[in-house]
Design a protein around this motif. Structure first.
Motif, mmCIF file in Angstrom:
data_model
loop_
_atom_site.group_PDB
_atom_site.id
_atom_site.type_symbol
_atom_site.label_atom_id
_atom_site.label_comp_id
_atom_site.label_asym_id
_atom_site.label_seq_id
_atom_site.Cartn_x
_atom_site.Cartn_y
_atom_site.Cartn_z
ATOM 1 N N LEU A 192 0.836 -1.206 0.000
ATOM 2 C CA LEU A 192 0.000 0.000 0.000
ATOM 3 C C LEU A 192 0.869 1.253 0.000
ATOM 4 O O LEU A 192 1.852 1.340 0.740
ATOM 5 N N PRO A 193 0.513 2.266 -0.807
ATOM 6 C CA PRO A 193 1.297 3.502 -0.851
ATOM 7 C C PRO A 193 1.320 4.197 0.505
ATOM 8 O O PRO A 193 0.325 4.195 1.237
ATOM 9 N N SER A 194 2.449 4.818 0.809
ATOM 10 C CA SER A 194 2.576 5.521 2.086
ATOM 11 C C SER A 194 2.364 7.023 1.932
ATOM 12 O O SER A 194 2.421 7.760 2.919
ATOM 13 N N GLN A 195 2.150 7.496 0.700
ATOM 14 C CA GLN A 195 1.880 8.911 0.486
ATOM 15 C C GLN A 195 1.097 9.077 -0.810
ATOM 16 O O GLN A 195 0.840 8.114 -1.533
ATOM 17 N N ARG A 196 0.699 10.321 -1.077
ATOM 18 C CA ARG A 196 -0.079 10.637 -2.278
ATOM 19 C C ARG A 196 0.690 10.201 -3.527
ATOM 20 O O ARG A 196 1.878 10.508 -3.688
ATOM 21 N N LEU A 197 0.012 9.511 -4.445
ATOM 22 C CA LEU A 197 0.657 9.030 -5.663
ATOM 23 C C LEU A 197 0.834 10.144 -6.691
ATOM 24 O O LEU A 197 1.894 10.258 -7.317
ATOM 25 N N PHE A 198 -0.188 10.956 -6.897
ATOM 26 C CA PHE A 198 -0.079 12.052 -7.853
ATOM 27 C C PHE A 198 0.904 13.092 -7.335
ATOM 28 O O PHE A 198 0.756 13.613 -6.230
ATOM 29 N N ALA A 199 1.924 13.397 -8.147
ATOM 30 C CA ALA A 199 3.000 14.290 -7.705
ATOM 31 C C ALA A 199 3.095 15.565 -8.532
ATOM 32 O O ALA A 199 4.101 16.274 -8.453
ATOM 33 N N GLY A 200 2.081 15.864 -9.341
ATOM 34 C CA GLY A 200 2.082 17.130 -10.062
ATOM 35 C C GLY A 200 2.278 16.967 -11.555
ATOM 36 O O GLY A 200 2.140 15.878 -12.125
ATOM 37 N N TRP A 201 2.617 18.095 -12.213
ATOM 38 C CA TRP A 201 2.756 18.157 -13.665
ATOM 39 C C TRP A 201 4.142 18.661 -14.040
ATOM 40 O O TRP A 201 4.774 19.404 -13.270
ATOM 41 N N GLN A 202 4.582 18.274 -15.220
ATOM 42 C CA GLN A 202 5.859 18.766 -15.719
ATOM 43 C C GLN A 202 5.782 18.915 -17.234
ATOM 44 O O GLN A 202 5.530 17.944 -17.954
ATOM 45 N N ASP A 203 5.966 20.140 -17.728
ATOM 46 C CA ASP A 203 6.064 20.366 -19.166
ATOM 47 C C ASP A 203 7.483 20.032 -19.607
ATOM 48 O O ASP A 203 8.461 20.533 -19.022
ATOM 49 N N ALA A 204 7.605 19.194 -20.625
ATOM 50 C CA ALA A 204 8.934 18.752 -21.061
ATOM 51 C C ALA A 204 8.867 18.279 -22.506
ATOM 52 O O ALA A 204 7.814 17.902 -23.012
ATOM 53 N N GLU A 205 10.023 18.300 -23.179
ATOM 54 C CA GLU A 205 10.099 17.867 -24.570
ATOM 55 C C GLU A 205 9.878 16.360 -24.699
ATOM 56 O O GLU A 205 9.289 15.892 -25.662
ATOM 57 N N ASP A 206 10.382 15.592 -23.731
ATOM 58 C CA ASP A 206 10.255 14.146 -23.781
ATOM 59 C C ASP A 206 10.318 13.598 -22.355
ATOM 60 O O ASP A 206 10.416 14.359 -21.376
ATOM 61 N N ILE A 207 10.280 12.274 -22.221
ATOM 62 C CA ILE A 207 10.263 11.647 -20.897
ATOM 63 C C ILE A 207 11.544 11.922 -20.128
ATOM 64 O O ILE A 207 11.504 12.263 -18.926
ATOM 65 N N LEU A 208 12.694 11.793 -20.782
ATOM 66 C CA LEU A 208 13.951 12.054 -20.074
ATOM 67 C C LEU A 208 14.019 13.496 -19.611
ATOM 68 O O LEU A 208 14.459 13.769 -18.479
ATOM 69 N N ASP A 209 13.584 14.425 -20.433
ATOM 70 C CA ASP A 209 13.572 15.839 -20.044
ATOM 71 C C ASP A 209 12.687 16.048 -18.820
ATOM 72 O O ASP A 209 13.033 16.809 -17.903
ATOM 73 N N ALA A 210 11.527 15.366 -18.784
ATOM 74 C CA ALA A 210 10.634 15.486 -17.628
ATOM 75 C C ALA A 210 11.298 14.960 -16.365
ATOM 76 O O ALA A 210 11.209 15.571 -15.289
ATOM 77 N N LEU A 211 11.978 13.829 -16.472
ATOM 78 C CA LEU A 211 12.647 13.247 -15.303
ATOM 79 C C LEU A 211 13.815 14.099 -14.838
ATOM 80 O O LEU A 211 14.097 14.187 -13.644
ATOM 81 N N GLN A 212 14.508 14.741 -15.791
ATOM 82 C CA GLN A 212 15.637 15.593 -15.435
ATOM 83 C C GLN A 212 15.200 16.924 -14.851
ATOM 84 O O GLN A 212 15.940 17.535 -14.066
ATOM 85 N N SER A 213 14.022 17.398 -15.230
ATOM 86 C CA SER A 213 13.577 18.734 -14.824
ATOM 87 C C SER A 213 13.188 18.811 -13.357
ATOM 88 O O SER A 213 13.199 19.902 -12.773
ATOM 89 N N VAL A 214 12.831 17.698 -12.757
ATOM 90 C CA VAL A 214 12.449 17.685 -11.337
ATOM 91 C C VAL A 214 13.717 17.644 -10.490
ATOM 92 O O VAL A 214 14.575 16.776 -10.695
ATOM 93 N N PRO A 215 13.901 18.566 -9.536
ATOM 94 C CA PRO A 215 15.115 18.580 -8.710
ATOM 95 C C PRO A 215 15.342 17.247 -8.002
ATOM 96 O O PRO A 215 14.387 16.574 -7.587
ATOM 97 N N LEU A 216 16.604 16.872 -7.896
ATOM 98 C CA LEU A 216 16.951 15.629 -7.215
ATOM 99 C C LEU A 216 16.746 15.775 -5.711
ATOM 100 O O LEU A 216 16.845 16.871 -5.156
ATOM 101 N N PRO A 217 16.464 14.673 -5.016
ATOM 102 C CA PRO A 217 16.366 14.723 -3.559
ATOM 103 C C PRO A 217 17.691 15.203 -2.953
ATOM 104 O O PRO A 217 18.772 14.904 -3.475
ATOM 105 N N ALA A 218 17.604 15.947 -1.862
ATOM 106 C CA ALA A 218 18.806 16.524 -1.256
ATOM 107 C C ALA A 218 19.821 15.473 -0.855
ATOM 108 O O ALA A 218 21.030 15.681 -0.953
ATOM 109 N N ALA A 219 19.352 14.314 -0.392
ATOM 110 C CA ALA A 219 20.256 13.276 0.092
ATOM 111 C C ALA A 219 20.644 12.291 -1.006
ATOM 112 O O ALA A 219 21.249 11.261 -0.726
ATOM 113 N N GLN A 220 20.314 12.585 -2.267
ATOM 114 C CA GLN A 220 20.573 11.653 -3.356
ATOM 115 C C GLN A 220 21.235 12.392 -4.511
ATOM 116 O O GLN A 220 20.579 12.842 -5.445
ATOM 117 N N PRO A 221 22.578 12.545 -4.491
ATOM 118 C CA PRO A 221 23.257 13.309 -5.542
ATOM 119 C C PRO A 221 23.294 12.607 -6.890
ATOM 120 O O PRO A 221 23.618 13.216 -7.908
#
Length: 241
Positions: A158-187
């Motif tokens: 079972l999920p431990s938090q909200r599944l929907f995490a928002g929207w991201q405008d991007a040229e492609d899937i990789l661009d969308a994944l890159q556009s979201v800031p990385l977690p602080a503890a995960q360089p």
């Protein structure tokens, strides 16, 4: 610029199922296209028998993932003493009994199931064509107000938090994944995305069998994907550029 829906998969236990061998339920590092299709269909309230709907949603789904937090793998060993007259519930809508001779009932029924423990993933997805129902907006509403309880891979997950995490405008899937800031503890994070949806320095192409034929219930065919690693310094440079 295409709009992408973001999903965050996070739970104490998750299972991204791979090829099951005998009684061993193995897992993959990234969720299958069929798993995300099933998750969305469940949120929409579709029944398993609506195979054409599932197939069409899977055909339209373009998705990629990045591992936000690498969890640990653990294996659950399940044992049950089952007799000749014992029957179990199945998703096919009819009881399932045990097969074999009398000696097979002398030993317990054993299964091994692998899980990801304390892991977190970010999913970016879009639908093609975008104007065909269900839309991305329909999926977002369904994820926040699902028709049935949602789980990530297996029913105990079972999920431990909200599944929907928002929207991201991007040229492609990789661009969308890159556009979201990385977690602080995960360089540095690992990513997987479809072939033709961007390239990353040092990435590699793989062939993946993760599309389900929903009427027969089996997986078949191969689709090309790419896997790579994204580092904080690289992300900062691309954001500045």
């Amino acid at each position: 610029m295409p709009r992408h829906l973001l999903l965050r998969l996070e739970a104490p236990l998750m299972a991204f199922g791979g090829e099951t061998i005998d009684n061993f339920g193995v897992i993959r590092d990234f969720p299958a296209l069929s798993m995300i299709t099933g998750l969305l269909a469940n949120a929409l309230g579709w029944r398993r028998e609506e195979t054409e709907r599932h197939d069409r949603l899977q055909e339209r789904l373009v998705m990629g993932a990045r591992i936000e937090r690498q969890g640990k793998r653990l294996q659950d060993n399940q044992n049950a003493r089952l007799g000749a007259k014992d029957a179990g519930w199945t998703t096919w809508g009819r009881p399932e009994g045990r097969a074999g001779g009398a000696a097979t009932y002398d030993s317990p029924h054993r299964r091994f199931r692998d899980y990801h423990a304390d892991q977190s993933l970010l999913i970016a997805l879009r639908l093609e064509p975008a104007d065909e129902p269900p839309s991305l907006d329909d999926l977002a509403v369904a994820l926040d107000h699902p028709a049935r309880p949602l789980f990530i891979g297996r029913k105990p997950c079972l999920p431990s938090q909200r599944l929907f995490a928002g929207w991201q405008d991007a040229e492609d899937i990789l661009d969308a994944l890159q556009s979201v800031p990385l977690p602080a503890a995960q360089p540095e994070v690992r990513l997987q995305w479809p072939e033709g949806e961007g390239t990353l320095a040092g990435d590699r192409q793989l062939d993946l069998c993760d599309e389900r034929h929903w009427r027969s219930g089996v997986h078949g065919g191969w689709r090309p994907v790419r896997e790579g690693r994204l580092r904080e310094a690289v992300q900062a440079e691309e954001s500045a550029g």
